[in-house]
Write a protein that holds these residues in place. Structure first.
Motif, PDB file in Angstrom:
ATOM      1  N   LEU A   6      70.820  86.009  39.162  1.00  0.00           N
ATOM      2  CA  LEU A   6      71.517  85.779  40.433  1.00  0.00           C
ATOM      3  C   LEU A   6      71.377  86.990  41.355  1.00  0.00           C
ATOM      4  O   LEU A   6      71.170  86.843  42.559  1.00  0.00           O
ATOM      5  CB  LEU A   6      72.994  85.454  40.185  1.00  0.00           C
ATOM      6  CG  LEU A   6      73.270  84.099  39.526  1.00  0.00           C
ATOM      7  CD1 LEU A   6      74.762  83.889  39.318  1.00  0.00           C
ATOM      8  CD2 LEU A   6      72.686  82.951  40.345  1.00  0.00           C
ATOM      9  N   VAL A  34      76.451  82.351  45.287  1.00  0.00           N
ATOM     10  CA  VAL A  34      75.162  82.453  45.970  1.00  0.00           C
ATOM     11  C   VAL A  34      75.237  81.930  47.398  1.00  0.00           C
ATOM     12  O   VAL A  34      74.611  82.486  48.296  1.00  0.00           O
ATOM     13  CB  VAL A  34      74.079  81.676  45.170  1.00  0.00           C
ATOM     14  CG1 VAL A  34      72.752  81.679  45.915  1.00  0.00           C
ATOM     15  CG2 VAL A  34      73.908  82.278  43.780  1.00  0.00           C
ATOM     16  N   VAL A  84      78.990  79.727  40.312  1.00  0.00           N
ATOM     17  CA  VAL A  84      77.633  80.174  40.637  1.00  0.00           C
ATOM     18  C   VAL A  84      77.292  79.791  42.073  1.00  0.00           C
ATOM     19  O   VAL A  84      76.783  80.600  42.853  1.00  0.00           O
ATOM     20  CB  VAL A  84      76.611  79.575  39.646  1.00  0.00           C
ATOM     21  CG1 VAL A  84      75.201  79.764  40.160  1.00  0.00           C
ATOM     22  CG2 VAL A  84      76.774  80.196  38.271  1.00  0.00           C
TER      23      VAL A  84
END
Lengths: 251, 276, 300
Positions: A174, A201, A197
């Motif tokens: 990531l 992002v 997640v």
């Protein structure tokens, strides 16, 4: 950069994606979350050109997309798959995997480009002539990302890029994706079932449920719990309850 | 104690020599819920499977002692082991698609498990299968009993798998990543179901997973494994007070929904972790 | 340059260039192959058989077609190592010369059949739809005919002889390869790594030739090695029916066929070519198994 209008995808009689619309600006990260079967990956595959059976209107960089894509499209739009074990050809070395896109697009400086790409995804030069099975899961996903970067794309489509990885490797990948976006000004579309997640992002998030895009919201709104659709709220609650020990214990 | 392991060591013979997969692992388990957490290759599955002696053929396992309810598993013969496997200890695997027989109905498979371990008439076994399906909270057990595995969703398949494992009324349940292939909502339901069944029937549970927060949510005790060693063992409620840098790293490198981070902390692996 | 190519250069974990990486790969493959005892037995046997039949004029001191009716069906002796056949010809010489014909036929059939089958199967499997249906129905048509009958029809239409036999056998032998290659292609067609190649913008031809065919190769090789003996026997049947190798040309299958009447009293006459066929098939089999292992980098 990316405009999707009333996108529908049918598999036989069942409608897997029902009139989904969203826009992604240049350099932005857009996330699609949902459970399996919600149609989020199907949207991505329609955008990438892997699934030609769709209706609606899609355009990337102002260019209207047809079911069959041109070579130039594939140079601009690349994809990273979920399973780093399955997305690399088992009988090709890293060198061959990375040079394939260059050969297809008749690009020069193969040697230099490969070394630069390996360097960019923080892989040592020694992996260049290894086979995928000789690499760890995290290294493979780095190779897959490097391959996607080879044709110098503007858009990266990420299909659950970290869900097959260990959590410590997930963090590294990531971070790598964040660095790449900054360095290259890439536009991301990330599909994941993991709310944390996606929120990490992406700045804007679309929530999908049984083929429909039920809510579009910003990552900040999702964190703060400013949700409108009950499905979004329940996904968020579950994610916090199961995945965040501190918060769970505080309650 | 249901399970007692002292100094378990598992090695693999490979072309280049012997590699160590598990080193000096000790654990005891009573009627409680133990979570074993670690990343891929940490030896968590091997440790749990060694209790049933279900290891790959090139694995060599040694231990000062390895007992299941007083039976010495390492020196037991196949007949004794068969009486433990599936009967006194059930194993639930990650993907029900691969663990269920695709050409038998769910009901028939559960009935078969019942019949093999408990005997009795076919009719009684079929009746028992439907009762078991009801116990794993399937709303329409009659219909599911007649369904083939491919007609069931992932979560439903895992319930059938659990029902099958419950048929012989085992004392120990080993669940190896039972929900990794499932959606978050289904995952929570299945784990709650397992937790509930284990508590009600007074079984022991070993829950193996890579997901530390999830495991600590459903277990009493958590054992963290790294490179074949146990680096930390702690009460699930004390997770936030974990001391070992590896355990802390596992928690910290997760992206959080509750607050915003620009970069995720990356784990710095210390060679001294291997000296446990 | 020769000085640079040392063992270390060939075994390095970190090749400096593509050329070196390719040589490392080949050398590792060879080392692995060499470590496989049975495969080496196969390789050495195949090499000996091919060399011996090429060097037949040097190794055989008798004429392979010289008849000597007075000395017919003689048991093995110092003069005739393998004895003589029903026309008094030296079996040893005929085995050596026959090897040229038989091995030549087998190798030509395989070289014709494997690429065709591979191409048809992988194209049908990858493209699917109409192309698949069309190609597979053609394959089915060829599969539906009994092998020997179809071969006979072809040879009858052409003129009897080795070339016609090779073409006839090749025509009947390719369908199983196509089916095999298609089955293998279907298992990888929807895999992520093929999807990834499609997303680079590569065309179908490139995907089939560079990415799919290499994956079908190992099962095709296994099939080829298993097929070798079958090809020899089909050639023999054609020869027996007067449609293959024409007398007095020696050919292993024909040798067995023409001497089958003597199997009880003069057992060596049909047995010795039989042993030759058996040894050849086995050697090709062992060789093929070894090659399959080397071709798959995951087994290394």
């Amino acid at each position: 950069m990316i405009e999707v209008d009333a996108l529908s995808v049918c598999f036989g009689r069942t409608e897997a994606v029902k009139s989904v619309s969203f826009r992604v600006a240049r350099g932005e990260s857009f996330g699609l979350v949902g459970e399996s079967g919600s149609g989020k990956s199907t949207v991505l595959r329609a955008v990438s050109g892997l699934n030609p059976h769709w209706t609606g209107r899609m355009s990337i960089g102002g260019e209207l997309l047809a079911p069959r894509r041109s070579k130039a499209f594939h140079q601009r739009v690349q994809m990273v798959f979920q399973d780093p074990y399955g997305s690399l050809h088992p009988r090709q070395t890293v060198d061959r995997l990375l040079s394939e896109p260059l050969l297809v697009h008749h690009m020069d400086n193969v040697e230099r480009r490969i070394m630069r790409a390996l360097n960019e995804v923080a892989l040592p030069a020694s992996v260049r002539f290894r086979y995928p099975h000789q690499l760890s899961g995290g290294q493979r996903q780095r190779v897959a990302i490097a391959r996607a970067l080879m044709p110098e794309p503007h858009v990266l489509l990420l299909d659950e890029p970290t869900s097959a990885l260990d959590v410590s490797v997930q963090a590294e990948v990531l971070n790598l994706l964040a660095d790449l976006q900054q360095a290259r000004g890439l536009t991301y579309v990330l599909v994941s079932h993991n709310l944390a997640v996606v929120a990490h992002v992406c700045s804007r998030i679309g929530v999908m449920q049984s083929g429909e895009l039920v809510e579009l919201l910003s990552a900040d709104d999702l964190r703060a719990g400013r949700t409108h659709h009950p499905h979004t709220a329940s996904l968020r609650e579950l994610s916090i309850e199961l995945e965040e020990p501190e918060t769970a214990r505080d309650h | 104690m249901l399970v007692e392991i002292q100094n378990l060591r598992i090695q693999f013979r490979t072309a280049t020599g012997v590699s160590e997969a598990v080193r000096n692992v000790s654990l005891t388990l009573g009627q409680e819920k133990l979570g074993i957490v670690g990343e891929s290759g940490s030896g968590k599955s091997l440790t749990a499977r060694s209790i049933l002696r279900l290891l790959p053929s090139n694995a060599i396992s040694t231990a000062d002692s390895l007992t299941f309810d007083g039976i010495d598993v390492l020196r037991a013969d196949e007949r004794t082991l068969r009486r433990i496997r599936g009967k006194r200890a059930g194993l639930i695997l990650q993907d029900p698609k691969f663990s269920l027989n695709p050409v038998m109905t769910a009901g028939a498979q559960i009935a078969e498990a019942w019949h093999v371990h408990r005997g009795g008439s076919r009719k009684a076994a079929e009746q028992a299968a439907i009762e078991l399906l009801a116990q794993v909270q399937i709303r329409d057990p009659q219909r599911v009993a007649r369904a083939y595995p491919h007609e069931l969703s992932g979560g439903m398949g895992q319930r059938v798998m659990i029902a099958m494992m419950l048929a012989p009324d085992p004392e120990l349940l080993i669940a190896d990543e039972p929900t990794s292939a499932l959606d978050a909502t289904v995952q929570a339901e299945i784990l709650r179901l397992i937790e509930d069944l284990v508590s009600r029937r007074g079984m022991g549970l070993i829950l193996i997973s890579h997901d530390l927060p999830l495991v600590s949510h459903f277990c009493d005790r958590v054992m963290v494994m790294y490179a074949g060693r146990v680096v930390e063992e702690l009460a699930a409620a004390a997770l936030t007070r974990a001391r070992h840098p590896y355990t802390r790293g596992l928690l910290e490198c997760l992206p959080a929904l509750s607050h915003r981070q620009t970069r995720l902390p990356v784990m710095q692996r210390d060679p001294s972790w291997l000296e446990v | 340059m020769i000085g640079v190519i040392s063992r270390d250069w060939l075994l390095t974990e970190t090749p400096a260039s593509r050329a070196q990486a390719a040589w490392v790969r080949r050398y590792r493959g060879w080392l692995q192959f060499r470590g496989n005892g049975l495969a080496m037995v196969g390789l050495v046997t195949v090499a000996i058989m091919i060399l011996a039949s090429l060097a037949a004029p040097l190794l055989a001191w008798q004429d392979a077609s010289a008849q000597n009716l007075a000395g017919r069906l003689a048991p093995p002796s110092f003069a005739h190592w393998f004895g003589t056949d029903e026309l008094g010809r030296d079996i040893y010489a005929r085995i050596l010369y026959g090897g040229r014909v038989t091995l030549g036929m087998v190798v030509s059939v395989v070289l014709l059949v494997a690429p065709v089958g591979l191409a048809v199967g992988s194209v049908a499997g990858y493209l699917g739809g109409l192309a698949d249906r069309l190609l597979m129905r053609v394959t089915d048509v060829f599969l539906a005919f009994p092998r020997l009958v179809l071969a006979l029809a072809f040879v009858a239409a052409l003129k009897p002889g080795i070339t016609s036999a090779i073409i006839a056998i090749a025509l009947t032998a390719w369908p199983p390869y196509a089916r095999l290659a298609r089955a293998d292609t279907l298992t990888v067609r929807h895999s992520d790594f093929i999807a990834a190649v499609r997303l680079t913008g590569a065309g179908s031809l490139r995907i089939i030739v560079r990415h799919i065919m290499p994956l079908c190769l190992s099962s095709v090789i296994v099939r080829v090695t298993l097929d070798m003996s079958g090809i020899i026997l089909t050639a023999a049947s054609l020869g027996f029916l007067g449609m293959g190798a024409q007398p007095p040309m020696p050919e292993w299958g024909t040798m067995i066929a023409s001497s089958r009447a003597f199997i009880l009293d003069q057992w060596w006459v049909p047995t010795i070519p039989g042993i030759a066929i058996f040894v050849a098939s086995l050697a090709f089999n062992l060789l093929g198994d070894g090659m399959r292992d080397v071709l798959d980098p995951r087994q290394r």
